[in-house]
Design an enzyme around this catalytic site. Structure first.
Site, PDB file in Angstrom:
ATOM      1  CB  CYS A 176      -0.972   0.269   1.127  1.00  0.00           C
ATOM      2  SG  CYS A 176      -2.200  -1.182   1.159  1.00  0.00           S
ATOM      3  NE  ARG A 190       4.597   1.692   0.036  1.00  0.00           N
ATOM      4  CZ  ARG A 190       5.649   1.456   0.853  1.00  0.00           C
ATOM      5  NH1 ARG A 190       6.764   1.406   0.534  1.00  0.00           N
ATOM      6  NH2 ARG A 190       5.120   0.930   2.025  1.00  0.00           N
ATOM      7  CD1 TRP A 218      -0.389  -6.414  -3.094  1.00  0.00           C
ATOM      8  CD2 TRP A 218      -0.784  -7.063  -1.017  1.00  0.00           C
ATOM      9  NE1 TRP A 218      -0.174  -7.635  -2.697  1.00  0.00           N
ATOM     10  CE2 TRP A 218      -0.475  -7.890  -1.542  1.00  0.00           C
ATOM     11  CE3 TRP A 218      -0.970  -6.820   0.327  1.00  0.00           C
ATOM     12  CZ2 TRP A 218      -0.160  -9.400  -0.828  1.00  0.00           C
ATOM     13  CZ3 TRP A 218      -0.998  -7.955   0.854  1.00  0.00           C
ATOM     14  CH2 TRP A 218      -0.639  -9.385   0.415  1.00  0.00           C
ATOM     15  CG  ASN A 268       1.427   0.930   4.265  1.00  0.00           C
ATOM     16  OD1 ASN A 268       1.163  -0.184   4.215  1.00  0.00           O
ATOM     17  ND2 ASN A 268       2.779   1.210   4.317  1.00  0.00           N
ATOM     18  N   GLY A 269      -0.990  -0.880   6.364  1.00  0.00           N
ATOM     19  CA  GLY A 269      -0.669  -1.618   7.583  1.00  0.00           C
ATOM     20  C   GLY A 269      -1.836  -2.441   7.837  1.00  0.00           C
ATOM     21  CD  GLU A 309      16.427 -14.039  -7.012  1.00  0.00           C
ATOM     22  OE1 GLU A 309      15.789 -14.153  -6.123  1.00  0.00           O
ATOM     23  OE2 GLU A 309      16.219 -12.782  -7.545  1.00  0.00           O
ATOM     24  CE  LYS A 315      13.130 -11.776  -9.239  1.00  0.00           C
ATOM     25  NZ  LYS A 315      13.855 -11.482  -7.957  1.00  0.00           N
ATOM     26  CD  GLU A 335       9.416 -12.173  -7.805  1.00  0.00           C
ATOM     27  OE1 GLU A 335       9.100 -11.514  -6.820  1.00  0.00           O
ATOM     28  OE2 GLU A 335      10.283 -12.147  -8.217  1.00  0.00           O
ATOM     29  CG  HIS A 394      17.479 -37.661  -3.798  1.00  0.00           C
ATOM     30  ND1 HIS A 394      17.777 -38.940  -3.301  1.00  0.00           N
ATOM     31  CD2 HIS A 394      18.749 -36.956  -3.918  1.00  0.00           C
ATOM     32  CE1 HIS A 394      19.303 -38.979  -3.536  1.00  0.00           C
ATOM     33  NE2 HIS A 394      19.606 -37.931  -3.656  1.00  0.00           N
ATOM     34  CE  LYS A 423      11.318  -3.251  -5.125  1.00  0.00           C
ATOM     35  NZ  LYS A 423      11.758  -4.595  -5.568  1.00  0.00           N
TER      36      LYS A 423
HETATM   37  C1  F6R Z   1      11.209 -11.221  -5.293  1.00  0.00           C
HETATM   38  C2  F6R Z   1      11.033 -10.047  -4.229  1.00  0.00           C
HETATM   39  C3  F6R Z   1      10.672 -10.403  -2.964  1.00  0.00           C
HETATM   40  C4  F6R Z   1      11.509  -9.732  -1.853  1.00  0.00           C
HETATM   41  C5  F6R Z   1      10.947 -10.033  -0.378  1.00  0.00           C
HETATM   42  C6  F6R Z   1      11.801  -9.398   0.567  1.00  0.00           C
HETATM   43  O1  F6R Z   1      11.630 -10.508  -6.381  1.00  0.00           O
HETATM   44  O2  F6R Z   1      11.173  -8.788  -4.499  1.00  0.00           O
HETATM   45  O3  F6R Z   1      10.685 -11.694  -2.779  1.00  0.00           O
HETATM   46  O4  F6R Z   1      12.904  -9.999  -1.915  1.00  0.00           O
HETATM   47  O5  F6R Z   1       9.635  -9.622  -0.286  1.00  0.00           O
HETATM   48  O6  F6R Z   1      11.891  -8.099   0.480  1.00  0.00           O
HETATM   49  P1  F6R Z   1      12.748  -6.900   0.916  1.00  0.00           P
HETATM   50  O7  F6R Z   1      14.337  -7.329   0.599  1.00  0.00           O
HETATM   51  O8  F6R Z   1      12.402  -5.675   0.791  1.00  0.00           O
HETATM   52  O9  F6R Z   1      12.888  -7.388   2.616  1.00  0.00           O
END
Ligand code: F6R
Length: 611
Positions: free
Chosen positions: A2, A27, A73, A99-100, A484, A488, A491, A507, A606
């Site tokens: 948010c 966000r 969000w 936000n929260g 990773e 990616k 996502e 396995h 994010k």
């Molecule tokens: C993946 C991604 C998330 C963040 C996770 C932690 O592309 O962006 O998995 O890595 O939410 O976020 P931070 O690093 O901000 O604590």
């Protein structure tokens, strides 16, 4: 998670808030709304992205010197107009953005229902604004006082901003657990979840602390704590430029951020690494290198991509410093009653510095006597402030929701930490130390070379974009890189992908392999090379399609793989910083070719500020 933005001052407030919402959209982007004062309170909200709200408001009279806005969000209640913020009090005079999460909202709601309140939404936010209204009415007090009383009963995390029709020259804001930055201009103030909506107007900001309430007028900023004592606002200078938060000619922020990596990695090393003179300086943890060297255990807590960086760091720190390292999902660590205490060092890794799970894990370990170090990107963030000490990654603002440049900067910084502790502890030879300093110094250039593979990777993406599943395999330092790469792809392309240690594949996951399954091997030349060659053969024997990331000049794997991407050679300890680049690009191009908004993937946000 948010985004909130608000403005008070001489400018037309709505365009400032709208632009701010666009900057904060990373966000959360399932709905958006604004409230203005113009002969009374007007609230407008719409399901969908900020652009939809903007279309809806085109042509309306939005003139006002004060406005609040929100991009959501969803937590409580599905994304729809009704559940979007701002929410209003029963008398329609107060509007609030939030936000929260208000954890005890159900109890508060029941109390309010008993008193005759009616609710239009399913949100915890509407409950809070009604609760404040109820206190204001029953105590016959000002909104500020009602807010203070209300917050003493609220359990959860919040940043809220309130606009009051009866007090049109004031915004009231409060923070606990979610970020709030106030930009201080000449005769104007800007409030936002981060500095990105503020930076083009002023570089002077105040980071509001937990349990503080801000009373904001055009030309006055009053900060108080929850017991009504005045606090002195600490004005800091922003060190980001507008160009850092704009796309700068790239189609997406994600691509821009992938291509920024030679510079961002350089920035994360700058002033710290002096390979020519064999020196390494980490001012942020100067007083804690001893503690790390003698730690009973290092526990890395993080989430998502940052957790993957933590996994690479486990390999690095154990090898370099000979200290036992555990890597924990922050969300699991906190709630499984872990054995932690004096002698343990927690390293919290986070891009945003606001991830709720990571914060809570840190708080609990700190309370039990552990030393907390932070590796964060956002300066002044909650995680940075909660840490005893730390090292910033200096990757600059990361706006694409899928993390890319933050990851490689985290790897560079975690490597520096490992090297610094190792050389002070004497657990590394001078020769190997110098070799790794030289290797790190060369990394930005090698990442630049890996980025030149973009066109080739785009073609590989075209070939495999319709696959239903992907498997990513790696060993040793490249195992977390495989994780990773799979994250990616999931996502931003919504293709199911799994990352696995290459040897573990036999396995179980090998049962998935057939001629339809692309298997991405991260198989650069390292100590596991021969072993991973055997794993590739095991996949080929079952007709799987192999896409291999290999070291330049490799003759063996290209002879057996379906597609080969050759990256510059590097010591295995730093190789993940290079081998992840093709995986970022592969995910990007597959996501784009499927027509998805890679900067704002569905359901994601994010900065995950809820637990
Ligand atoms: C993946 C991604 C998330 C963040 C996770 C932690 O592309 O962006 O998995 O890595 O939410 O976020 P931070 O690093 O901000 O604590």
């Amino acid at each position: 998670m948010c985004g909130i933005v608000a403005y008070i001052g001489q400018r037309d407030a709505y365009p400032v808030v709208l632009k701010g919402l666009k900057r904060l959209e990373y966000r959360g982007y399932d709905s958006a709304g604004v409230a203005i004062l113009n002969h009374g309170l007007h609230v407008y909200k719409k399901k969908g992205k900020v652009a939809q709200l903007e279309d809806f408001l085109t042509g309306k009279n939005m003139q006002s010197h004060i406005a609040i806005g929100h991009t959501r969000w969803a937590t409580h209640g599905e994304p729809c107009d009704r559940n979007s913020h701002p929410h209003v009090s029963g008398d329609g005079k107060l509007a609030m953005i939030h936000n929260g999460i208000i954890e005890n909202y159900a109890l508060l709601k029941q109390e309010l229902l008993n008193k005759g309140h009616q609710f239009e939404s399913d949100t915890d936010t509407e409950v809070l604004i009604h609760f404040i209204e109820e206190i204001r009415n029953s105590n016959q007090c000002a909104v500020e006082e009602a807010l203070r009383i209300a917050l003493k009963r609220v359990v959860g995390a919040y940043v809220i901003v309130i606009v009051d029709e009866d007090n049109p020259d004031t915004l009231i804001a409060a923070r606990k657990g979610s970020p709030l930055v106030i930009g201080v201009g000449k005769g104007e103030h800007f409030l936002a979840s981060d500095a990105s909506p503020i930076v083009e107007y002023t570089k002077e900001v105040v980071y509001v602390n937990d349990y503080e309430i801000a009373i904001v007028k055009a030309d006055e900023l009053i900060l108080k704590n929850i017991t009504n004592e005045r606090q002195t606002p600490y004005i800091q200078k922003l060190d980001i430029e507008l160009t850092a938060i704009e796309k700068g000619g790239f189609d997406h922020f994600m691509l821009k951020e992938i291509f920024e990596q030679p510079q961002t990695i350089f920035d994360s090393l700058r002033g710290r690494l002096d390979a020519k003179n064999g020196q390494l300086t980490l001012g942020g943890i100067r007083e804690y290198t001893d503690v790390l060297a003698n730690a009973r255990r290092v526990i890395i807590v993080a989430c998502g991509t940052s957790w993957h960086a933590g996994l690479v760091a486990e390999y690095m720190i154990e090898e370099l410093c000979r200290v036992p390292v555990e890597v924990e999902y922050a969300s699991e660590f906190r709630y499984r009653n872990p054995v932690v205490g004096p002698g343990d060092v927690i390293i919290a890794v986070s891009q945003s510095g606001e991830t709720a799970d990571t914060l809570v894990a840190m708080e609990s370990a700190k309370a039990q006597g552990a030393i907390i170090l932070g590796v964060c990107n956002v300066v002044g963030s909650s995680i940075a402030r909660l840490s005893h000490a730390g090292v910033y990654t200096h990757a600059g603002p990361e706006i694409g929701v899928a993390s890319t440049k933050a990851f490689t900067a985290q790897l560079a910084v975690l490597c520096l930490i490992g090297l610094k502790v190792a050389i002070e502890k004497g657990s590394i030879s001078q020769q190997r130390f110098q070799h790794l300093l030289d290797e790190l110094q060369d990394i930005p250039e090698k990442v630049g070379l890996a980025l030149k593979l973009n066109e080739q990777i785009k073609q590989v993406a075209q070939k495999y974009k319709d696959a239903r599943d992907f498997l990513y395999l790696g060993r040793g330092y490249n195992f977390p890189v495989a994780l990773e790469g799979a994250l990616k792809l999931k996502e931003i392309s919504y293709i199911h992908a799994e990352g696995y240690p290459a040897a573990e594949m036999k396995h179980g996951p090998i049962a998935l392999v057939d001629e339809q399954l692309p298997v991405v091997f991260v198989a650069t030349r390292d100590s596991f090379y021969e072993k991973i060659v055997s794993n590739i053969q095991e996949i080929k024997a079952r007709k799987g399609k192999v896409i291999a990331i290999v070291t330049e000049g490799d003759q063996i794997i290209p002879a057996m793989a379906d597609d080969v991407i050759q990256v510059p050679e590097a010591d295995e300890l730093v190789s993940p910083i290079i081998s992840v680049i093709p995986l970022q690009l592969l995910a990007y191009h597959i996501g784009v070719s499927k027509g998805y908004d890679v900067d704002k993937p569905r359901n994601l946000a994010k900065s995950v500020t809820v637990e």
